[in-house]
Design a protein around this motif. Structure first.
Motif, PDB file in Angstrom:
ATOM      1  N   ASN A   1       0.862  -1.180   0.000  1.00  0.00           N
ATOM      2  CA  ASN A   1       0.000   0.000   0.000  1.00  0.00           C
ATOM      3  C   ASN A   1       0.897   1.228   0.000  1.00  0.00           C
ATOM      4  O   ASN A   1       1.703   1.408   0.899  1.00  0.00           O
ATOM      5  CB  ASN A   1      -0.900  -0.021   1.243  1.00  0.00           C
ATOM      6  N   THR A   2       0.775   2.083  -1.001  1.00  0.00           N
ATOM      7  CA  THR A   2       1.675   3.222  -1.142  1.00  0.00           C
ATOM      8  C   THR A   2       1.055   4.539  -0.673  1.00  0.00           C
ATOM      9  O   THR A   2       1.559   5.609  -1.014  1.00  0.00           O
ATOM     10  CB  THR A   2       2.144   3.378  -2.599  1.00  0.00           C
ATOM     11  N   ALA A   3      -0.010   4.470   0.100  1.00  0.00           N
ATOM     12  CA  ALA A   3      -0.593   5.706   0.639  1.00  0.00           C
ATOM     13  C   ALA A   3       0.442   6.381   1.532  1.00  0.00           C
ATOM     14  O   ALA A   3       1.155   5.722   2.283  1.00  0.00           O
ATOM     15  CB  ALA A   3      -1.864   5.394   1.429  1.00  0.00           C
ATOM     16  N   GLY A   4       0.533   7.694   1.440  1.00  0.00           N
ATOM     17  CA  GLY A   4       1.580   8.421   2.148  1.00  0.00           C
ATOM     18  C   GLY A   4       1.252   8.842   3.565  1.00  0.00           C
ATOM     19  O   GLY A   4       2.077   9.472   4.217  1.00  0.00           O
ATOM     20  N   ASP A   5       0.057   8.496   4.072  1.00  0.00           N
ATOM     21  CA  ASP A   5      -0.277   8.932   5.434  1.00  0.00           C
ATOM     22  C   ASP A   5       0.614   8.222   6.453  1.00  0.00           C
ATOM     23  O   ASP A   5       1.146   7.146   6.198  1.00  0.00           O
ATOM     24  CB  ASP A   5      -1.756   8.685   5.734  1.00  0.00           C
ATOM     25  N   MET A   6       0.775   8.829   7.602  1.00  0.00           N
ATOM     26  CA  MET A   6       1.707   8.329   8.616  1.00  0.00           C
ATOM     27  C   MET A   6       1.374   6.913   9.068  1.00  0.00           C
ATOM     28  O   MET A   6       2.273   6.097   9.271  1.00  0.00           O
ATOM     29  CB  MET A   6       1.719   9.262   9.837  1.00  0.00           C
TER      30      MET A   6
END
Length: 188
Positions: free
Chosen positions: A44-49
């Motif tokens: 998963n490449t979502a940038g959220d922390m």
């Protein structure tokens, strides 16, 4: 792990908010995309922390990343989810990153990732490693590294430069000592 820590309050909470404010979701997303491209793992490449932490916290993917850049740079990757083994993976990654050319000031401490103290420093380290990956024939991320631009001057040119007074030295044009009376008291 981060869930075992007491919540911060007062100055510690304010300091943690400042550290967290520096985190860039765009750079984190770019870093995760790059990791997926190098390793071939579907992550998963979502940038959220939260996602960034969950993907990298055990250090296994980080070790696989540096092994893809330079094979066998990390000899043993621990598959256990025990805290000590995960921190060993993170530490092995950090040592490999330094060996690949990441400057010490652009690395992070193991607790920055494992205890989620400073994920921004993890992103900085990955971006730096991404620049160095180009030296090993892998795709790179971020700005291109500067190339060495060495200049060789003749002795004549070096001597000519010694006769010039730089602007940093200042100027004393029109200076004199009139009006200065150090140690001379006023006579009555």
């Amino acid at each position: 792990m981060a869930t075992n820590r007491a919540t911060k309050s007062g100055f510690a909470a304010e300091a943690q908010r400042k550290v967290n404010a520096k985190y860039s979701e765009e750079l984190a997303h770019e870093s995760l995309e790059w990791i997926m491209n190098i390793t071939g793992d579907n992550i998963n490449t979502a940038g959220d922390m939260d996602n960034f932490y969950e993907v990298l916290k055990d250090g296994q993917l980080l070790c696989k990343l540096v092994n893809c850049i330079k094979p066998s740079i990390v000899k043993k990757v621990n598959n256990s989810q025990m805290a000590f083994k995960c921190m060993e993976n993170i530490n092995a990654f950090l040592e490999a990153a330094k060996e690949l050319g990441v400057p010490a000031q652009e690395t992070f401490q193991t607790v920055d990732l494992w205890e989620r103290q400073n994920l921004n420093s993890v992103v900085i380290c990955l971006q730096s490693l991404g620049r160095k990956a180009g030296n090993y024939g892998k795709p790179s991320i971020g700005p291109k590294e500067a190339e060495k631009n060495e200049r060789i001057f003749s002795e004549e040119k070096l001597k000519a430069g010694q006769t010039i007074i730089g602007l940093q030295m200042g100027s004393n044009k029109g200076a004199n000592q009139s009006g200065i009376n150090f140690g001379n008291t006023r006579h009555m």
